[in-house]
Write a protein that holds these residues in place. Sequence first.
Motif, mmCIF file in Angstrom:
data_model
loop_
_atom_site.group_PDB
_atom_site.id
_atom_site.type_symbol
_atom_site.label_atom_id
_atom_site.label_comp_id
_atom_site.label_asym_id
_atom_site.label_seq_id
_atom_site.Cartn_x
_atom_site.Cartn_y
_atom_site.Cartn_z
ATOM 1 N N LEU A 1 -14.785 3.838 20.572
ATOM 2 C CA LEU A 1 -15.982 3.705 20.326
ATOM 3 C C LEU A 1 -16.315 2.698 21.247
ATOM 4 O O LEU A 1 -17.779 2.090 21.988
ATOM 5 N N ASN B 1 -22.637 1.819 24.011
ATOM 6 C CA ASN B 1 -21.573 1.506 22.870
ATOM 7 C C ASN B 1 -21.616 1.137 22.003
ATOM 8 O O ASN B 1 -21.696 0.976 19.799
ATOM 9 N N LEU C 1 -24.222 1.204 19.589
ATOM 10 C CA LEU C 1 -24.918 1.881 18.692
ATOM 11 C C LEU C 1 -23.642 1.672 17.016
ATOM 12 O O LEU C 1 -23.765 2.065 15.840
ATOM 13 N N VAL C 2 -22.272 0.692 17.102
ATOM 14 C CA VAL C 2 -21.610 0.499 16.314
ATOM 15 C C VAL C 2 -22.554 -1.172 15.363
ATOM 16 O O VAL C 2 -22.469 -0.622 14.026
ATOM 17 N N MET D 1 -24.762 1.791 13.079
ATOM 18 C CA MET D 1 -23.649 2.356 12.174
ATOM 19 C C MET D 1 -23.902 1.603 10.424
ATOM 20 O O MET D 1 -23.653 0.358 10.311
ATOM 21 N N VAL E 1 -16.584 9.127 20.313
ATOM 22 C CA VAL E 1 -18.307 8.541 20.696
ATOM 23 C C VAL E 1 -17.417 8.881 21.841
ATOM 24 O O VAL E 1 -18.913 9.516 22.539
ATOM 25 N N GLY F 1 -22.632 8.443 18.434
ATOM 26 C CA GLY F 1 -22.394 7.454 17.437
ATOM 27 C C GLY F 1 -22.175 7.879 15.698
ATOM 28 O O GLY F 1 -22.094 7.361 15.354
#
Length: 301
Positions: free
Chosen positions: A16, A23, A26-27, A30, A258, A272
């Motif tokens: 990640l 990034n 992206l988390v 999720m 990722v 992601g």
Amino acid sequence: MTTADRQGRLLAISDLHIGYAENRALVEQMRPETDDDWLLVAGDVAETVADIRWALETLASRFRKVIWAPGNHELWTHPKDTVTLRGVARYEHLVEVCRELGVTTPEDPYPVWEGPGGPVAVAPLFLLYDYSFLPAGCATKEEGLTYAHGTGVVCTDEHFLHPDPYPSREDWCRARVAETERRLAEIPADLPTVLVNHYPLDRHPTEVLWYPEFAMWCGTRLTADWHRTYRVAAMVYGHLHIPRTTWLDGVRFEEVSVGYPREWRKRSEPPGKLRRILPMEVGSGDRGAAPGVGRGRGGTR
């Protein structure tokens, strides 16, 4: 062993690297698709304990269960981290952080996934590497490192990943392999497994590296038969930053990373995306590597 409801999906992600703002975003995005989804996180969440805690806490608040296996970046004693623990002490501290968050670690009982595609024992592993994936023409670790330094492809682990109190990373690796073999042997013989490790259990995924000498930091030959020995339904890993599906001896190997923004921007698929491990996606095959994706000369992974 604990069990799950017979619903949901077993999903996976790795690498990640939330030190990058893109990034981290992206988390933040999720989400599970059902209330019963589990998420496997195969290492390299971040370099600082604060970032690791934030990411795992965020994910644990959304998924029924989060299962974490450490990568090399979590084990770095990085100058920007206020936590200065090294080696085993750092790993044990991260295990305690995970337990506070309700995240399953390699030190906990292996949970059993009883949803679609199950039942399977899900085993997060912490094995490291022992420099046995040597470059062609090299017979020893010393020869391999000399060759790697000559090409300029040297993993940052050599500076930040300390094996204390073990005398070397390979000694730590061998101890972890021996202990993990003992625990895997205790899984009932009629129960398949999903093994989750930051590094692939076999060398074959490293064959597509742009800089093959980097394979020295990518696993150990001691686990080359584990996908057969432990009735593996899927082997989940990351580290290479080359997301794809391969098969070996009829066993599925899933690289679920990722990677860095400069890498995932080159791919056609959106970054992601969580990989479905169980039930297996129809038509899973060798997804291949996106052009230009592989290990950079800086060797920073």
